[in-house]
Design an enzyme around this catalytic site. Structure first.
Site, PDB file in Angstrom:
ATOM      1  N   ARG A 267       0.830  -1.215   0.000  1.00 16.30           N
ATOM      2  CA  ARG A 267       0.000   0.000   0.000  1.00 16.30           C
ATOM      3  C   ARG A 267       0.859   1.257   0.000  1.00 16.30           C
ATOM      4  NH1 ARG A 267      -3.106   3.236   4.023  1.00 16.30           N
ATOM      5  NH2 ARG A 267      -5.085   3.811   3.039  1.00 16.30           N
TER       6      ARG A 267
ATOM      7  N   SER B 251     -29.218 -25.042   7.953  1.00 16.89           N
ATOM      8  CA  SER B 251     -29.411 -25.842   6.752  1.00 16.89           C
ATOM      9  C   SER B 251     -30.862 -25.737   6.320  1.00 16.89           C
ATOM     10  CB  SER B 251     -29.049 -27.309   7.026  1.00 16.89           C
ATOM     11  OG  SER B 251     -29.522 -28.148   5.993  1.00 16.89           O
TER      12      SER B 251
ATOM     13  N   ARG C  28       3.045  -0.072 -24.611  1.00 19.69           N
ATOM     14  CA  ARG C  28       1.705  -0.234 -24.025  1.00 19.69           C
ATOM     15  C   ARG C  28       1.080  -1.441 -24.695  1.00 19.69           C
ATOM     16  NH1 ARG C  28      -1.767   4.297 -24.979  1.00 19.69           N
ATOM     17  NH2 ARG C  28      -3.190   3.277 -23.525  1.00 19.69           N
TER      18      ARG C  28
END
Length: 518
Positions: free
Chosen positions: A196, A306, A345
């Site tokens: 990050r 369930s 690119r």
């Protein structure tokens, strides 16, 4: 109920119906089409502001473009459909943004998208999406680490079977297991924080040379500088200056080079996401095993139901986490594949990243959320763990027995005796220690004689003989008998064979998550 939606396009929009792992999560919201649209607009507005910072366009252009760059003013569906013509949504978005600015500040409309190519804006937008989403994922990982620290501390000496290759091996502690989970979670957190903090903006222009940035108005201080065509003044290159200003406007790292086909940031992100979901998947896998009916050492605090069997309480959170852990690696493989993009690119390689990157962020974000909830509500059952320790009749202490017996019999002799005793224990449904005594004495199957029983069956206590003397076994008749007689009285207590589990747990809990410096 029949939908009242009349627009078929609207009816087909993804609502997360088949993605419960990320439905309703923060990561889903931070990666939705509206969030992506806003990130694209943020990238365009930041570029205009960066030009203002360099003094090459009017200072009022930045606020004018920023004011118009609001996602609620644009039609994301229209952009998606028109993106088919050029292969990406930036092309129609620039047209719409220019029109929006022209309505309120026409003198600044020409300053939009200056010096950039579509990939610059889309790459930067996806980096912004990743940066924002990683922040919320990291927060969930920190909270998960706190919950696991609580569990590890509370169960520092709670003994349970250690399992290898699906079988009981030697005793361990749930505290050590939880500390191991936490270690993986912190490893994931720290990797995400590193990635990050290094996520870069993208700005290279048509082919990564920033040539378009050198066209147009220059600073007065540069007019007197004698330069050859195409020559930049060292330390005063407009392209480099613009990249630094652009990254600063966005709160991202400034790249050393345009990375149109140098996809290190994408590969780093892919690796960190795959590691993170794998770390969370390990916790889920263990919980799924330990919560089986026949094991029942842990249960989820929030239990799933369930549709057909009312008695079931399914480990749904672990199930959802496990599902994410099986999907993200293949998505990361697509992202790694983009490293081989051709030329300055690429065609296709870059385009192939968008969907897998967004889905990987969503799945990891959803898995992080569910892991936080799972660990906060996890119920641990020490009594069941203790019962399972006794399930194999002491065979999970064979390593301990082997170590002690080897002092008398040697390593090979101890192994040979234990092999015989283990087979006998299994065949005759005996505890391992009972089988060991019988093998050592060469006795046929029958009532066990404890090491501490009188040597003559049926002999009662004699008041003229000390009790301790009466409890001594008969004289050993073989080296094996002597070795077994020398075993400590607590040799079959699992709590006595936990090794450094408590110390390892304490050391692991000293670790703290990496601080976010971004």
């Amino acid at each position: 109920m029949t939908s009242t939606t009349t627009d078929p396009d609207e009816a087909d929009l993804d609502t997360g119906l088949l993605a419960p792992v990320r439905a309703g999560s923060t990561a889903e919201r931070e990666t939705g089409d509206r969030a992506v649209l806003q990130a694209l607009l943020d990238s365009e507005a930041a570029l205009t502001r960066a030009w203002c910072t360099t003094g090459r366009i009017p200072a009022a252009a930045g606020p004018a473009v920023t004011a118009a760059a609001r996602a609620d003013r644009f039609d994301a569906r229209s952009l998606a459909l028109r993106a088919r013509a050029g292969g990406n949504p930036v092309i129609p978005l620039v047209t719409d943004l220019v029109r929006a600015v022209a309505e309120s500040a026409p003198e600044h409309a020409d300053h939009i998208h200056r010096g950039a190519t579509s990939q610059d804006i889309l790459d930067t937008a996806l980096v912004l999406i990743a940066h924002r989403t990683l922040g919320s994922i990291a927060a969930d990982l920190v909270r998960t680490g706190e919950e696991l620290a609580r569990l590890a501390s509370a169960h520092r000496t709670t003994a349970m079977p250690g399992r290898t290759l699906t079988q009981h091996a030697v005793p361990t502690t749930f505290g050590l297991k939880a500390a191991g989970w936490r270690s993986l979670v912190l490893d994931a957190h720290d990797r995400l924080m590193h990635v990050r903090g290094s996520l870069p903006a993208q700005l290279g222009g048509a082919a990564g040379t920033l040539a378009a940035c050198h066209v147009g108005k220059v600073r007065p201080s540069e007019r007197d500088t004698v330069k050859q065509p195409g020559e930049a003044v060292a330390g005063d290159d407009v392209g480099l200056e613009l990249v630094a200003a652009y990254a600063a406007e966005l709160g991202l790292a400034a790249p050393a080079l345009p990375w149109h086909t140098l996809r290190t940031p994408v590969a780093d992100l892919a690796g960190a996401l795959a590691f993170t979901v794998g770390a969370l998947g390990k916790i889920a896998a263990d919980v799924l095993v330990l919560s089986r009916t026949e094991i029942a050492e842990v249960t989820e605090g929030t239990r799933g139901s369930s549709s057909a069997m009312p008695h079931k309480q399914n480990p749904i959170q672990a199930t959802l986490i496990a599902s994410a852990a099986r999907q993200v690696p293949s998505l990361s493989a697509v992202l790694f594949g983009s490293l081989t993009g051709e030329d300055e690119r690429p065609a296709g390689a870059w385009h192939a990243e968008w969907g897998p990157l967004r889905e990987a962020l969503r799945l990891v974000g959803g898995a992080a959320h569910h892991t936080k909830e799972l660990c906060a509500g996890l119920l641990v059952h020490p009594a069941r763990m203790r019962a399972n320790l006794d399930l194999t009749g002491g065979r999970l202490l064979s390593e301990r027995l082997s170590t002690h017996l080897a002092t008398e019999l040697g390593r090979a002799g101890a192994r040979e005796l234990l092999d015989r005793a283990s087979r006998r224990a299994a065949d005759e449904h005996l505890d391992l220690l009972d089988a060991l005594r019988r093998e050592a004495r060469g006795r046929a199957p029958g009532p066990e004689l404890s090491i501490n029983e009188p040597s003559e069956p049926g002999s009662g206590p004699r008041p003229d003989v000390p009790r301790s003397a009466q409890q001594q076994p008969h004289p050993p008749r073989s080296p094996e008998d002597r070795a077994v007689a020398a075993l400590p009285p607590d040799i079959d207590d699992p709590l006595g064979y936990l090794g450094s589990a408590a110390a390892l747990t304490d050391r692991a809990l000293e670790r703290r998550p990496r601080q976010d410096r971004t």
